[in-house]
Write a protein that holds these residues in place. Sequence first.
Motif, PDB file in Angstrom:
ATOM      1  N   THR A  47       0.692  -1.196   0.019  1.00 32.16           N
ATOM      2  CA  THR A  47       0.086  -0.148  -0.030  1.00 32.16           C
ATOM      3  C   THR A  47       0.713   1.290  -0.249  1.00 32.16           C
ATOM      4  OG1 THR A  47      -0.408  -0.211   2.567  1.00 32.16           O
ATOM      5  CG2 THR A  47      -1.841  -1.120   1.271  1.00 32.16           C
ATOM      6  N   ALA A  48       1.890   1.265   0.527  1.00 26.12           N
ATOM      7  CA  ALA A  48       2.934   2.318   0.576  1.00 26.12           C
ATOM      8  C   ALA A  48       3.615   2.494  -0.780  1.00 26.12           C
ATOM      9  CB  ALA A  48       3.919   2.345   1.637  1.00 26.12           C
ATOM     10  N   PHE A  49       3.633   3.628  -1.475  1.00 18.41           N
ATOM     11  CA  PHE A  49       4.403   3.764  -2.658  1.00 18.41           C
ATOM     12  C   PHE A  49       5.981   3.433  -2.404  1.00 18.41           C
ATOM     13  CE2 PHE A  49       1.099   6.440  -4.342  1.00 18.41           C
ATOM     14  CZ  PHE A  49       1.196   6.085  -5.715  1.00 18.41           C
ATOM     15  N   ALA A  50       6.502   2.667  -3.597  1.00 18.97           N
ATOM     16  CA  ALA A  50       7.682   1.970  -3.580  1.00 18.97           C
ATOM     17  C   ALA A  50       8.543   2.109  -4.764  1.00 18.97           C
ATOM     18  CB  ALA A  50       7.846   0.482  -3.220  1.00 18.97           C
ATOM     19  N   LYS A  51       9.639   2.597  -4.960  1.00 14.23           N
ATOM     20  CA  LYS A  51      10.198   2.721  -6.156  1.00 14.23           C
ATOM     21  C   LYS A  51      10.569   1.592  -6.837  1.00 14.23           C
ATOM     22  CE  LYS A  51      14.145   4.965  -5.877  1.00 14.23           C
ATOM     23  NZ  LYS A  51      15.487   5.997  -6.083  1.00 14.23           N
ATOM     24  N   ILE A  52      10.204   1.435  -8.026  1.00 13.84           N
ATOM     25  CA  ILE A  52      10.568   0.418  -8.873  1.00 13.84           C
ATOM     26  C   ILE A  52      12.223   0.160  -9.280  1.00 13.84           C
ATOM     27  CG2 ILE A  52      10.100  -1.252 -10.818  1.00 13.84           C
ATOM     28  CD1 ILE A  52       7.875  -0.896  -8.875  1.00 13.84           C
ATOM     29  N   ALA A  53      12.818  -1.005  -9.099  1.00 16.60           N
ATOM     30  CA  ALA A  53      14.277  -0.978  -9.613  1.00 16.60           C
ATOM     31  C   ALA A  53      14.327  -1.500 -10.927  1.00 16.60           C
ATOM     32  CB  ALA A  53      14.755  -1.986  -8.421  1.00 16.60           C
ATOM     33  N   TRP A  54      14.829  -0.635 -11.694  1.00 13.62           N
ATOM     34  CA  TRP A  54      15.177  -1.098 -13.253  1.00 13.62           C
ATOM     35  C   TRP A  54      16.631  -1.227 -13.429  1.00 13.62           C
ATOM     36  CZ3 TRP A  54      10.222  -1.249 -15.147  1.00 13.62           C
ATOM     37  CH2 TRP A  54       9.363  -0.351 -14.490  1.00 13.62           C
ATOM     38  N   ASP A  66      20.391   5.932 -14.630  1.00  8.79           N
ATOM     39  CA  ASP A  66      21.155   4.967 -13.707  1.00  8.79           C
ATOM     40  C   ASP A  66      20.294   3.850 -13.094  1.00  8.79           C
ATOM     41  OD1 ASP A  66      22.372   4.106 -11.287  1.00  8.79           O
ATOM     42  OD2 ASP A  66      21.980   5.697  -9.996  1.00  8.79           O
ATOM     43  N   ALA A  67      20.885   2.650 -13.668  1.00 11.63           N
ATOM     44  CA  ALA A  67      20.294   1.333 -13.367  1.00 11.63           C
ATOM     45  C   ALA A  67      20.886   0.474 -12.520  1.00 11.63           C
ATOM     46  CB  ALA A  67      20.327   0.573 -14.942  1.00 11.63           C
ATOM     47  N   VAL A  68      21.837   1.186 -11.525  1.00  2.78           N
ATOM     48  CA  VAL A  68      22.499   0.586 -10.721  1.00  2.78           C
ATOM     49  C   VAL A  68      22.045   1.035  -9.330  1.00  2.78           C
ATOM     50  CG1 VAL A  68      24.882   0.173  -9.793  1.00  2.78           C
ATOM     51  CG2 VAL A  68      24.575   0.301 -12.182  1.00  2.78           C
ATOM     52  N   THR A  69      22.183   2.184  -9.007  1.00  2.00           N
ATOM     53  CA  THR A  69      21.790   2.865  -7.476  1.00  2.00           C
ATOM     54  C   THR A  69      20.654   3.498  -7.281  1.00  2.00           C
ATOM     55  OG1 THR A  69      24.224   3.270  -7.556  1.00  2.00           O
ATOM     56  CG2 THR A  69      22.756   4.215  -5.798  1.00  2.00           C
ATOM     57  N   ASN A  70      20.247   4.362  -8.362  1.00  6.93           N
ATOM     58  CA  ASN A  70      19.030   5.267  -7.899  1.00  6.93           C
ATOM     59  C   ASN A  70      17.898   4.880  -8.946  1.00  6.93           C
ATOM     60  OD1 ASN A  70      19.954   6.851  -5.824  1.00  6.93           O
ATOM     61  ND2 ASN A  70      21.280   7.911  -7.249  1.00  6.93           N
ATOM     62  N   TYR A  71      18.111   4.254  -9.843  1.00  4.32           N
ATOM     63  CA  TYR A  71      16.981   3.788 -11.094  1.00  4.32           C
ATOM     64  C   TYR A  71      16.087   5.042 -11.491  1.00  4.32           C
ATOM     65  CZ  TYR A  71      18.328  -0.423  -8.656  1.00  4.32           C
ATOM     66  OH  TYR A  71      18.986  -1.461  -7.886  1.00  4.32           O
ATOM     67  N   THR A 134      19.390  19.301 -12.687  1.00  5.44           N
ATOM     68  CA  THR A 134      19.290  18.585 -11.479  1.00  5.44           C
ATOM     69  C   THR A 134      18.101  17.754 -11.535  1.00  5.44           C
ATOM     70  OG1 THR A 134      18.137  20.489 -10.639  1.00  5.44           O
ATOM     71  CG2 THR A 134      20.399  20.242 -10.038  1.00  5.44           C
ATOM     72  N   ASP A 135      16.986  17.991 -12.508  1.00  3.92           N
ATOM     73  CA  ASP A 135      15.704  17.192 -12.571  1.00  3.92           C
ATOM     74  C   ASP A 135      16.015  15.781 -12.859  1.00  3.92           C
ATOM     75  OD1 ASP A 135      14.369  19.522 -11.936  1.00  3.92           O
ATOM     76  OD2 ASP A 135      13.761  20.140 -14.221  1.00  3.92           O
ATOM     77  N   TYR A 136      15.154  14.823 -12.243  1.00  6.42           N
ATOM     78  CA  TYR A 136      15.109  13.771 -12.318  1.00  6.42           C
ATOM     79  C   TYR A 136      13.806  13.171 -12.222  1.00  6.42           C
ATOM     80  CZ  TYR A 136      15.236  13.056  -7.450  1.00  6.42           C
ATOM     81  OH  TYR A 136      15.065  12.835  -6.230  1.00  6.42           O
ATOM     82  N   VAL A 137      13.586  11.678 -12.852  1.00  5.28           N
ATOM     83  CA  VAL A 137      12.199  11.117 -12.812  1.00  5.28           C
ATOM     84  C   VAL A 137      12.543   9.775 -12.281  1.00  5.28           C
ATOM     85  CG1 VAL A 137      10.926  12.750 -14.131  1.00  5.28           C
ATOM     86  CG2 VAL A 137      12.115  10.713 -15.157  1.00  5.28           C
ATOM     87  N   GLU A 138      11.520   8.959 -11.724  1.00  5.93           N
ATOM     88  CA  GLU A 138      11.565   7.778 -11.131  1.00  5.93           C
ATOM     89  C   GLU A 138      10.296   7.183 -11.207  1.00  5.93           C
ATOM     90  OE1 GLU A 138      14.523   8.371  -7.430  1.00  5.93           O
ATOM     91  OE2 GLU A 138      12.692   9.118  -7.094  1.00  5.93           O
ATOM     92  N   LEU A 139      10.014   5.863 -11.180  1.00 12.16           N
ATOM     93  CA  LEU A 139       8.761   5.119 -11.519  1.00 12.16           C
ATOM     94  C   LEU A 139       8.528   4.450 -10.167  1.00 12.16           C
ATOM     95  CD1 LEU A 139       6.643   5.223 -13.602  1.00 12.16           C
ATOM     96  CD2 LEU A 139       7.021   2.828 -13.965  1.00 12.16           C
ATOM     97  N   TRP A 140       7.389   4.703  -9.441  1.00  8.81           N
ATOM     98  CA  TRP A 140       6.972   4.151  -8.370  1.00  8.81           C
ATOM     99  C   TRP A 140       5.622   3.496  -8.462  1.00  8.81           C
ATOM    100  CZ3 TRP A 140       8.893   6.052  -3.185  1.00  8.81           C
ATOM    101  CH2 TRP A 140      10.184   6.408  -3.043  1.00  8.81           C
ATOM    102  N   ALA A 141       5.513   2.583  -7.646  1.00  5.29           N
ATOM    103  CA  ALA A 141       4.269   1.776  -7.586  1.00  5.29           C
ATOM    104  C   ALA A 141       3.507   1.538  -6.259  1.00  5.29           C
ATOM    105  CB  ALA A 141       4.217   0.521  -8.589  1.00  5.29           C
ATOM    106  N   SER A 142       2.283   1.267  -6.006  1.00  5.23           N
ATOM    107  CA  SER A 142       1.608   0.849  -4.855  1.00  5.23           C
ATOM    108  C   SER A 142       0.352  -0.192  -5.164  1.00  5.23           C
ATOM    109  CB  SER A 142       1.100   1.968  -4.068  1.00  5.23           C
ATOM    110  OG  SER A 142       0.095   2.664  -4.658  1.00  5.23           O
TER     111      SER A 142
END
Length: 166
Positions: A47-54, A66-71, A134-142
Amino acid sequence: MPVTISGTTGVDLIKDGTVVQADLGVNVAGTGPAFSAYPSIAQSISTAFAKIAWQNKEFDPTSAFDAVTNYRFQPTVPGYYLVSGSVYFGNVSTLTVVAIYKNGAEARRGMQVAGAGATNNSIVSALIQFNGSTDYVELWASSASTQNTNPASFLSYFQGYLARSA
């Protein structure tokens, strides 16, 4: 008869009515940053949002993902990027959500409600402006109940490209 436009160097910019990709300037749409990534393993989402590791990259010609540390995707070219992602959850009968996070905050959300025993692909897409530093994006899911993602590259993916330079 095709029209040919020549630049100051005499390079043909248009041949037979089409733009010649190799003759475009650097860091413009068509030659700018782009990436496509997918996960290596299933990830448990609750139920809590989690960053997906790509962890896997299909392509990333400018090394902006970054496919190693921050995805995360952090292009160094300012502009407007089309960013999209899909997270596949199998055999769920509950709400699942994916979200594009920009600089650590939710920017756009997509969701899917599946019927009993159905499979579920949650998808999101958005045009996002980047400052090129400095801008970046990530994909999260819940998910409304704990679910595992499917790491198949054709089901779960995160992608983006420069649509227009700033």
